[in-house]
Design a protein around this motif. Structure first.
Motif, PDB file in Angstrom:
ATOM      1  N   PRO A 144       0.831  -1.209   0.000  1.00 25.86           N
ATOM      2  CA  PRO A 144       0.000   0.000   0.000  1.00 25.86           C
ATOM      3  C   PRO A 144       0.865   1.258   0.000  1.00 25.86           C
ATOM      4  O   PRO A 144       1.973   1.262   0.516  1.00 25.86           O
ATOM      5  CB  PRO A 144      -0.797  -0.116   1.296  1.00 25.86           C
ATOM      6  N   ASP A 145       0.336   2.325  -0.583  1.00 25.97           N
ATOM      7  CA  ASP A 145       1.082   3.580  -0.594  1.00 25.97           C
ATOM      8  C   ASP A 145       0.917   4.300   0.747  1.00 25.97           C
ATOM      9  O   ASP A 145       0.154   3.874   1.611  1.00 25.97           O
ATOM     10  CB  ASP A 145       0.652   4.460  -1.762  1.00 25.97           C
ATOM     11  N   ALA A 146       1.642   5.389   0.921  1.00 29.89           N
ATOM     12  CA  ALA A 146       1.658   6.118   2.196  1.00 29.89           C
ATOM     13  C   ALA A 146       0.276   6.635   2.570  1.00 29.89           C
ATOM     14  O   ALA A 146      -0.121   6.601   3.735  1.00 29.89           O
ATOM     15  CB  ALA A 146       2.656   7.273   2.117  1.00 29.89           C
ATOM     16  N   LYS A 147      -0.495   7.087   1.608  1.00 33.93           N
ATOM     17  CA  LYS A 147      -1.831   7.642   1.884  1.00 33.93           C
ATOM     18  C   LYS A 147      -2.769   6.553   2.404  1.00 33.93           C
ATOM     19  O   LYS A 147      -3.547   6.789   3.332  1.00 33.93           O
ATOM     20  CB  LYS A 147      -2.386   8.280   0.600  1.00 33.93           C
ATOM     21  N   THR A 148      -2.690   5.354   1.848  1.00 39.22           N
ATOM     22  CA  THR A 148      -3.539   4.251   2.288  1.00 39.22           C
ATOM     23  C   THR A 148      -3.223   3.869   3.732  1.00 39.22           C
ATOM     24  O   THR A 148      -4.124   3.701   4.552  1.00 39.22           O
ATOM     25  CB  THR A 148      -3.345   3.026   1.365  1.00 39.22           C
ATOM     26  N   THR A 191       7.929   6.698   2.646  1.00 37.74           N
ATOM     27  CA  THR A 191       7.835   7.842   1.741  1.00 37.74           C
ATOM     28  C   THR A 191       6.403   8.351   1.634  1.00 37.74           C
ATOM     29  O   THR A 191       5.460   7.565   1.555  1.00 37.74           O
ATOM     30  CB  THR A 191       8.322   7.443   0.334  1.00 37.74           C
ATOM     31  N   PRO A 207       4.037  11.369  -0.637  1.00 41.84           N
ATOM     32  CA  PRO A 207       4.147  12.210  -1.833  1.00 41.84           C
ATOM     33  C   PRO A 207       4.667  13.605  -1.468  1.00 41.84           C
ATOM     34  O   PRO A 207       4.225  14.195  -0.489  1.00 41.84           O
ATOM     35  CB  PRO A 207       2.712  12.289  -2.359  1.00 41.84           C
TER      36      PRO A 207
END
Length: 165
Positions: free
Chosen positions: A2-6, A50, A52
């Motif tokens: 998963p990305d940082a926002k998730t 990380t 964005p």
């Protein structure tokens, strides 16, 4: 992965619901009932996550540093929802790679990084996460120990960390 926002949204929902400590307590009871006694020492470490990169004006940056939401963002809820107000910049130092002739440069490399740190405390024998904390990337690792990152139920006195703790 998963990305940082998730991850951030999931953590925010768990925190808002007051469910994180409850989930960890239930997990602990399940482990003890299964016969796992987590008392073989602890390992503390942090991983950079990380986020964005933000493209903010100098005025917006000043507002964020002061803990305020910029007025332009308050007037535009859709813009506010896309801005990460909690991630921070930090420098990550790493060793320079060996040169082609076999020599190692005397200087370390400094890498600019924007995001968060995920701090964890694991049991040395079973490698199970016992405590964790998420901070902005610029937060000091050592301060997390005072904030309860160590598992006090682990009766072994040995704690393995890197020099940042």
């Amino acid at each position: 992965m998963p990305d940082a926002k998730t991850v951030w949204l999931f953590r925010k929902r768990l925190t808002r619901a007051g469910a994180i400590e409850t989930l960890l307590d239930r997990f602990d009871v399940t482990l003890r009932n299964a016969g796992y006694l987590l008392m073989s020492g602890q390992i503390l470490d942090a991983t950079l996550v990380t986020a964005p990169k933000q493209r903010n004006t100098n005025a917006e940056k000043a507002d964020l540093r002061a803990g305020r939401i910029p007025q332009d963002w308050q007037d535009k809820p859709s813009k506010l929802s896309h801005k990460d107000r909690h991630a921070r910049w930090t420098l990550k130092f790493t060793k320079a790679e060996r040169q082609a002739d076999g020599t190692i440069p005397a200087t370390d490399l400094a890498i600019l990084f924007f995001g968060y740190k995920s701090h964890v405390s694991i049991d040395r024998k079973f490698r199970l996460i016992r405590k964790w904390k998420t901070t902005d990337a610029a937060a000091s690792n050592g301060a997390r120990v005072k904030e309860g990152l160590l598992d006090k139920t682990n009766t072994a006195s040995t704690v393995w960390t890197d020099t940042a703790y």
